[in-house]
Motif scaffolding. Structure first.
Motif: not given
Length: 261
Positions: A182, A184, A238
């Motif tokens: 992921y 941010k 995210h």
């Protein structure tokens, strides 16, 4: 110079443990899979350009560009001897021949070659991270198996261009389980240039969850970010990204913090 480059590549191949380097291969399953997929993609690009689709992916590209090409007979002799003694499969031997011949060929034909990425560097790096491979229904990298795919799917595959050893090592660090990455995002940060990246690993049949962030220490370390986000305690958003996107972030951060170019 071209002879020296080919000899350097041959020496790199001599350092590979071709028979049963299981510990090294297992420790580098993520990077080896990515490097093999990138080789398959590049091999497809070169095969398409020179009408060698039927020989794709494991072939000596120089034979299709200039069948009459030959280089230093001493290196050729050493290469033949090395392949006969040390390289376990015909498929691997063909690619090793191409890997060694390529620098000499490129030096002679540089002006005539298309602007395609180096065909063999990902494969050479993969060899150095745990040995060779075998091919059946899947490609067995001795620690992980990847689907063979077909010519068209590999031709269209997402490029993996981050080949620095530090990046590959970071991808391999504690990389057990099913991993999702992921980025941010928000407040000026995008998936291309995120605030940071996080990975979630689910390990074992019970799916034990491990959340880790890639930190300024240039390694994955435990993080509470995902848990706090799920509890509504974290405002930083995210988005899911690919492993290749994660690698690009790792490489950019490493260069910035170490001053490497």
């Amino acid at each position: 110079m071209s002879t020296e480059l080919s000899r350097t590549v041959l020496e790199r191949l001599r350092t590979v443990e071709w028979y049963g380097d299981w510990d090294t291969a297992t420790a580098h399953t993520r990077s080896r899979a990515l490097l093999m997929r990138e080789f398959m993609r590049r091999s497809a690009l070169w095969a398409e350009n020179y009408g060698a689709q039927a020989e794709w992916p494991f072939f000596d590209i120089t034979e299709f560009i200039d069948p009459a090409f030959s280089f230093d007979p001493e290196i050729e002799r050493e290469l033949d001897e090395f392949l006969m003694r040390m390289v376990p499969t015909p498929s691997t031997a063909r690619t090793c021949r191409g890997v060694v011949r390529w620098p000499a060929f490129r030096a002679v034909h540089a002006e005539d070659l298309p602007g395609l990425p180096d065909p063999y560097e990902p494969l050479l790096l993969m060899y150095g991270r745990g040995g060779g491979y075998s091919v059946e229904e899947f490609i067995d990298l001795y620690g992980v198996m990847i689907p063979y795919g077909n010519f068209e799917s590999n031709l269209r595959a997402e490029p993996f261009l981050t080949l620095e050893a530090s990046t590959l090592d970071a991808l391999d660090q504690d990389a057990t389980g099913r991993i999702t990455y992921y980025a941010k995002v928000g407040d000026g940060y995008s998936r291309i240039a995120p605030l940071g990246i996080v990975r979630r690993r689910k390990v074992g049949r019970e799916g034990a969850t491990h959340d880790e962030a890639f930190t300024r220490n240039l390694r994955w370390e435990p993080t509470e970010y995902m848990r706090r986000y799920e509890l509504g305690e974290n405002d930083v958003d995210h988005v899911e990204i690919s492993e290749r996107e994660a690698a690009a972030f790792i490489e950019s951060v490493t260069k910035r913090l170490t001053g490497a170019r």
